[in-house]
Design a protein around this motif. Structure first.
Motif, short mmCIF file in Angstrom:
data_model
loop_
_atom_site.label_atom_id
_atom_site.label_comp_id
_atom_site.label_asym_id
_atom_site.label_seq_id
_atom_site.Cartn_x
_atom_site.Cartn_y
_atom_site.Cartn_z
N ARG A 165 71.89 28.90 72.29
CA ARG A 165 71.94 27.50 71.83
C ARG A 165 72.78 26.63 72.76
NH1 ARG A 165 75.11 24.07 69.93
NH2 ARG A 165 76.86 25.53 69.98
N ASP A 197 74.06 37.32 66.41
CA ASP A 197 74.60 35.97 66.35
C ASP A 197 75.28 35.55 67.65
OD1 ASP A 197 76.66 37.81 66.03
OD2 ASP A 197 77.87 36.46 64.80
N GLU A 233 73.94 32.24 69.56
CA GLU A 233 74.85 31.11 69.80
C GLU A 233 74.96 30.80 71.29
OE1 GLU A 233 77.49 28.00 68.94
OE2 GLU A 233 76.02 29.12 67.73
N GLN A 235 69.24 34.31 61.51
CA GLN A 235 67.98 33.61 61.81
C GLN A 235 68.24 32.12 61.70
OE1 GLN A 235 64.29 35.10 60.13
NE2 GLN A 235 63.50 33.02 59.87
N LYS A 236 67.95 31.41 62.81
CA LYS A 236 68.23 29.98 62.85
C LYS A 236 67.04 29.24 63.42
CE LYS A 236 73.26 30.41 63.29
NZ LYS A 236 74.48 30.00 64.04
N THR A 237 66.96 27.96 63.04
CA THR A 237 65.90 27.08 63.53
C THR A 237 66.54 26.01 64.39
OG1 THR A 237 64.58 27.46 61.53
CG2 THR A 237 64.03 25.54 62.88
N GLU A 244 70.96 23.04 65.93
CA GLU A 244 70.43 23.66 64.72
C GLU A 244 69.83 22.59 63.82
OE1 GLU A 244 71.74 26.89 61.28
OE2 GLU A 244 73.15 26.27 62.85
N ARG A 290 65.67 34.85 65.87
CA ARG A 290 66.29 35.85 65.00
C ARG A 290 66.87 36.97 65.86
NH1 ARG A 290 65.36 40.68 62.25
NH2 ARG A 290 66.20 40.71 60.12
#
Length: 248
Positions: A229, A222, A226, A97-99, A236, A219
């Motif tokens: 992104r 990965d 990625e 989970q990344k912001t 991030e 979320r």
């Protein structure tokens, strides 16, 4: 006559007998008024004796401690199960989970960000399964040829190390232990048959006071996160991204 008789009876001057050399010492030879020091003959070794001494010296310098050898062997054997763990984890998802924020720290209209995210997941064969405050995308992950090749290569190197250790620990097997490396393609086959799986990606957009998107919470797997992104040029939150040497 008397003078001649007297001369005949004079005592003769005798030289002292030569001294014998002491055992293991040096021998002195008389050469007139000077004495010359002569070294004793050196002992010589034949080729057979020299080879025996050389072998003994080499054996004494190249020996190893059995305790350290078996300790290293035990640690290596304990690390072998890590290979099987690597193969099993290659077919499972790693949920993160990344912001994210837009590069440069600017804000963007919600419709524009939602359109970019929807377009990305549509290109990757994902569909929207739930709409609301949190948007859920569902799709099927397909195996990657590059991942299968990398997994096969890593397995081949690991099995080669196992064969090397076994050839030392059990010398009766000889070089036949290295045939274990031929099993490495099975790791690629296992990955190729098990890597297909259903995945869910959840996305939530956080709006600022002026109504623009300030943060995007994602979320899911990965690899997909990625990839998203990179393609959408997100950063991030709280981190500075540095490109790798192979990235353009």
């Amino acid at each position: 006559m008397e003078a001649t008789a007297t001369r005949l009876f004079l005592p003769l001057r005798l030289r002292p007998p030569p001294r014998r050399p002491a055992a293991g010492g040096f021998r002195w030879r008389s050469a007139g008024p000077r004495r010359v020091r002569v070294a004793p003959p050196r002992a010589s070794l034949d080729s057979g004796s020299a080879a025996v001494l050389l072998d003994a010296a080499v054996a004494g310098t190249t020996g190893y401690s059995p305790a350290s050898y078996y300790t290293s062997l035990g640690l290596f054997v304990l690390s072998v199960p890590g290979l099987w763990s690597l193969i099993k984890r290659s077919v499972k998802s790693k949920i993160v989970q990344k912001t994210f924020v837009k590069e440069g720290g600017g804000t963007t209209a919600p419709n524009q960000v939602a359109g970019e995210i929807l377009s990305f997941f549509t290109r990757n064969s994902f569909t929207v399964s739930d709409r609301g405050e949190v948007i859920t995308f569902e799709g099927t992950m397909v195996p990657s040829r590059g991942q299968a090749a990398l997994l096969t290569f890593c397995t081949c190197i690991s099995l080669g190390s196992v064969g090397l250790v076994l050839s030392i620990a059990v010398p009766e097997g000889g070089n036949s232990w290295f045939w274990l490396m031929t099993l490495s393609p099975l790791a690629g086959v296992y990955y190729w048959t098990k890597a297909s799986r259903k995945e869910e990606i959840k996305v939530k957009m956080i709006l600022s006071d002026d109504g623009n998107v300030s943060e995007i919470l994602v979320r899911g797997d990965d690899v997909q996160v990625e990839q998203m992104r990179k393609e959408l040029k997100f950063s991030e939150k709280g981190m500075i991204y540095v490109k790798g040497i192979f990235e353009t």
